[in-house]
Design a protein around this motif. Structure first.
Motif, PDB file in Angstrom:
ATOM      1  N   PHE A 120      38.163  36.552  47.964  1.00 27.93           N
ATOM      2  CA  PHE A 120      39.599  36.344  47.839  1.00 27.93           C
ATOM      3  C   PHE A 120      40.244  35.939  49.159  1.00 27.93           C
ATOM      4  CE2 PHE A 120      38.774  39.543  44.405  1.00 27.93           C
ATOM      5  CZ  PHE A 120      38.830  38.612  43.381  1.00 27.93           C
ATOM      6  N   ASP A 121      39.699  36.394  50.281  1.00 24.76           N
ATOM      7  CA  ASP A 121      40.231  35.980  51.580  1.00 24.76           C
ATOM      8  C   ASP A 121      39.772  34.578  51.965  1.00 24.76           C
ATOM      9  OD1 ASP A 121      41.493  38.379  51.816  1.00 24.76           O
ATOM     10  OD2 ASP A 121      39.982  39.313  53.090  1.00 24.76           O
ATOM     11  N   MET A 122      38.930  33.984  51.131  1.00 27.39           N
ATOM     12  CA  MET A 122      38.404  32.645  51.410  1.00 27.39           C
ATOM     13  C   MET A 122      38.686  31.681  50.267  1.00 27.39           C
ATOM     14  SD  MET A 122      36.769  32.862  54.378  1.00 27.39           S
ATOM     15  CE  MET A 122      35.513  31.593  54.404  1.00 27.39           C
ATOM     16  N   VAL A 123      39.609  32.028  49.373  1.00 28.97           N
ATOM     17  CA  VAL A 123      39.768  31.236  48.160  1.00 28.97           C
ATOM     18  C   VAL A 123      40.283  29.831  48.461  1.00 28.97           C
ATOM     19  CG1 VAL A 123      42.130  32.034  47.684  1.00 28.97           C
ATOM     20  CG2 VAL A 123      40.635  31.347  45.797  1.00 28.97           C
ATOM     21  N   GLY A 124      41.120  29.663  49.490  1.00 29.48           N
ATOM     22  CA  GLY A 124      41.567  28.330  49.870  1.00 29.48           C
ATOM     23  C   GLY A 124      40.419  27.489  50.392  1.00 29.48           C
ATOM     24  N   LEU A 151      42.804  30.788  55.222  1.00 24.21           N
ATOM     25  CA  LEU A 151      41.666  30.464  54.366  1.00 24.21           C
ATOM     26  C   LEU A 151      41.824  31.035  52.965  1.00 24.21           C
ATOM     27  CD1 LEU A 151      38.738  31.153  56.882  1.00 24.21           C
ATOM     28  CD2 LEU A 151      40.023  29.038  56.528  1.00 24.21           C
ATOM     29  N   GLY A 152      42.817  31.897  52.779  1.00 21.74           N
ATOM     30  CA  GLY A 152      43.012  32.551  51.497  1.00 21.74           C
ATOM     31  C   GLY A 152      44.022  31.837  50.624  1.00 21.74           C
ATOM     32  N   THR A 153      44.869  32.613  49.960  1.00 21.06           N
ATOM     33  CA  THR A 153      45.827  32.060  49.006  1.00 21.06           C
ATOM     34  C   THR A 153      46.738  31.018  49.632  1.00 21.06           C
ATOM     35  OG1 THR A 153      45.828  34.169  47.835  1.00 21.06           O
ATOM     36  CG2 THR A 153      47.629  32.658  47.361  1.00 21.06           C
ATOM     37  N   VAL A 176      47.718  30.492  42.635  1.00 19.38           N
ATOM     38  CA  VAL A 176      48.470  31.055  43.761  1.00 19.38           C
ATOM     39  C   VAL A 176      49.241  32.293  43.318  1.00 19.38           C
ATOM     40  CG1 VAL A 176      50.341  30.631  45.398  1.00 19.38           C
ATOM     41  CG2 VAL A 176      48.637  28.859  44.988  1.00 19.38           C
ATOM     42  N   LEU A 177      49.899  32.217  42.171  1.00 21.04           N
ATOM     43  CA  LEU A 177      50.665  33.352  41.662  1.00 21.04           C
ATOM     44  C   LEU A 177      49.757  34.546  41.394  1.00 21.04           C
ATOM     45  CD1 LEU A 177      52.942  31.425  39.117  1.00 21.04           C
ATOM     46  CD2 LEU A 177      53.555  32.183  41.415  1.00 21.04           C
ATOM     47  N   LEU A 216      47.331  39.849  43.285  1.00 19.10           N
ATOM     48  CA  LEU A 216      46.120  40.542  43.709  1.00 19.10           C
ATOM     49  C   LEU A 216      46.278  41.120  45.107  1.00 19.10           C
ATOM     50  CD1 LEU A 216      43.171  41.272  43.111  1.00 19.10           C
ATOM     51  CD2 LEU A 216      42.514  39.074  44.085  1.00 19.10           C
ATOM     52  N   ASN A 217      46.835  40.339  46.014  1.00 13.70           N
ATOM     53  CA  ASN A 217      47.046  40.824  47.383  1.00 13.70           C
ATOM     54  C   ASN A 217      48.007  42.003  47.405  1.00 13.70           C
ATOM     55  OD1 ASN A 217      45.356  38.815  48.366  1.00 13.70           O
ATOM     56  ND2 ASN A 217      47.025  37.386  48.766  1.00 13.70           N
ATOM     57  N   ALA A 218      49.073  41.928  46.609  1.00 11.87           N
ATOM     58  CA  ALA A 218      50.028  43.028  46.540  1.00 11.87           C
ATOM     59  C   ALA A 218      49.389  44.263  45.917  1.00 11.87           C
ATOM     60  CB  ALA A 218      51.255  42.601  45.735  1.00 11.87           C
TER      61      ALA A 218
END
Length: 447
Positions: A77-81, A136-138, A260-261, A266-268
């Motif tokens: 998830f920290d690399m999804v972008g 690198l993430g969202t 993105v949404l 997920l991050n929250a």
């Protein structure tokens, strides 16, 4: 009317289906989907919505057990972008008929050229050489998609112009390909080298800031509306009506926005903060459609319980198990729903009703926002509602919508049932008449 609608929709669907950019974006997300699903399972286990879950495992595995699972989910998830850039570039390279691996590598390098390589740490006087994972993430998804398309387009243009280094025939293919990629790759890197410098002279300072503030935020806002979700739902069902995989077409446009949404929620969720968005991927998958596009699990249940046509009841029984897991091709093409003017009305109406009611009940606070955990779309009803929100009320709400869908589908499928019963009766009568014919009825005395 249906002929006119088909005349409009078929060319549009064909055009979208052949657009190489949209195909690359769609397939690029599909490349990352298995990783996101597996990462979500790790995240779900470490944050399972049962009281006392964390304390239970603390006593068995120790207080650090959740960080073990967080290492796996964070790696994705920290690399999804970054992963979106990789997958889309590979798919686009394939579409443009260049070496997809080299195209993906060039896109990643271009992406990193535009990414800040220093991090300011509080209490440390000088910036530290590192990459902040937020890039690198969202927040990096849109730039990753742009970089994938632009860099591969430049690479393919240069390569097809013949601006490459040709090696003799005796050179191994791997070596020859690497030299052929040298000049196209160098030109891509040089272009984004100057782009990086140019951004440093702007108020945005980096391409990431520009993309996020100018492009991503407005698009995300447009996609995070009920109107946009209604358009998405209608597009999916109408395309299915013409035998075209609706989500495969519509997701080319909507997937980057909803992704993105979803990641924001997920991050929250991971941070224990308020969940910001209603219209995420889990919301669309688990609170608008049950059993696939058109929410056809309701239709299958009515077919089994209330229809008398042998054709419909047998198809319903065969379609029940796949329908529970969100697979409805047997109904789409077996009933059929494709070009069926009787079923198209509830096929469009049921998911739209589900969307409107689910949005209302979520805004009223009766069911929680989805937590952003990317469950497989095949997760059965009930389980999907509970796991995506942590609320049993959400699971009960799913079954209520399923029952409402049965009510809406009932009069339409019964109309079709009567039609099929009449056809079956006529076929049975014809068969009986054919069986009554016998050679014993033939008399040679009249000859």
């Amino acid at each position: 009317m249906f002929n006119k609608l088909e005349a409009v929709m078929m060319p549009l669907a064909e055009k979208l289906g052949k657009n190489k950019v949209l195909v690359a974006i769609r397939d690029g997300f599909l490349i990352t989907t298995p990783l996101i699903i597996v990462g979500s399972l790790f995240l779900l286990f470490s944050n399972f919505p049962i009281p006392g879950w964390e304390n239970f495992w603390n006593g068995i595995l120790g207080p650090n057990w959740s960080s073990w699972f967080g290492n796996v989910s964070g790696a994705i998830f920290d690399m999804v972008g970054f992963l979106s850039c990789l997958g889309t570039a590979y798919a686009y390279g394939r579409e443009l008929e260049v070496d997809p691996i080299q195209a993906a590598a060039v896109a990643i390098v271009g992406y990193l050229i535009l990414t800040p390589m220093q991090v300011v740490i509080k209490g440390v006087p000088d910036p530290v050489g590192a990459i902040d994972l937020q890039y690198l993430g969202t927040n990096g998804i849109f730039l990753g998609l742009v970089m994938a398309i632009v860099s591969v387009l430049i690479y393919a243009y240069v390569a097809k112009k013949g601006w490459t280094i040709k090696m003799p025939d005796g050179v191994p293919p791997a070596v020859s390909k690497s030299f052929e990629a040298l000049i196209p790759s160098g030109i891509v890197m040089l272009i984004f080298f100057f782009v990086r410098i140019a951004f440093e002279f702007t108020p945005y300072e980096t391409a990431h800031n520009f993309i996020f503030e100018i492009l991503q935020t407005p698009l995300k806002g447009a996609g995070n509306t009920l109107f946009a979700q209604i358009i998405y739902s209608l597009a999916c069902t109408i395309f299915w009506f013409f035998g075209i995989n609706g989500p495969a077409v519509a997701n080319s446009v909507f997937a980057p926005i909803t992704k993105v949404l979803t990641m924001e929620n997920l991050n929250a969720f991971q941070a224990g903060e308020h969940l910001p968005n209603i219209f995420t991927d889990p919301f669309s998958n688990f609170f608008t459609n049950y059993g696939g596009g058109g929410s056809t699990l309701s239709l299958v249940i009515v077919m089994i319980l209330f229809c008398r046509s042998e054709r419909i009841t047998k198809l319903g029984k065969l379609s029940l198990i796949p329908g529970i897991f969100g697979i409805n091709e047997p109904i789409i093409f077996g009933l059929p729903i494709v070009l069926n003017p009787v079923i198209i009305i509830p096929f469009i109406l049921v998911p739209t009703i589900n969307l409107l009611l689910s949005t209302l009940i979520t805004k009223l606070g009766i069911i929680p926002y989805t937590n952003g955990v990317s469950l497989p779309w095949t997760t059965p009803i009930g389980f999907s509602g509970y796991l995506s929100t942590g609320s049993l009320v959400a699971a009960v709400w799913q079954f209520m919508l399923l029952a409402l869908g049965c009510v809406v589908y009932y009069p339409f499928i019964k109309t079709l049932d009567r039609q099929y019963l009449k056809e079956e009766a006529e076929a049975a009568n014809k068969k009986t008449e054919d069986e009554d014919l016998s050679f014993d009825d033939i008399s040679f005395e009249d000859l």
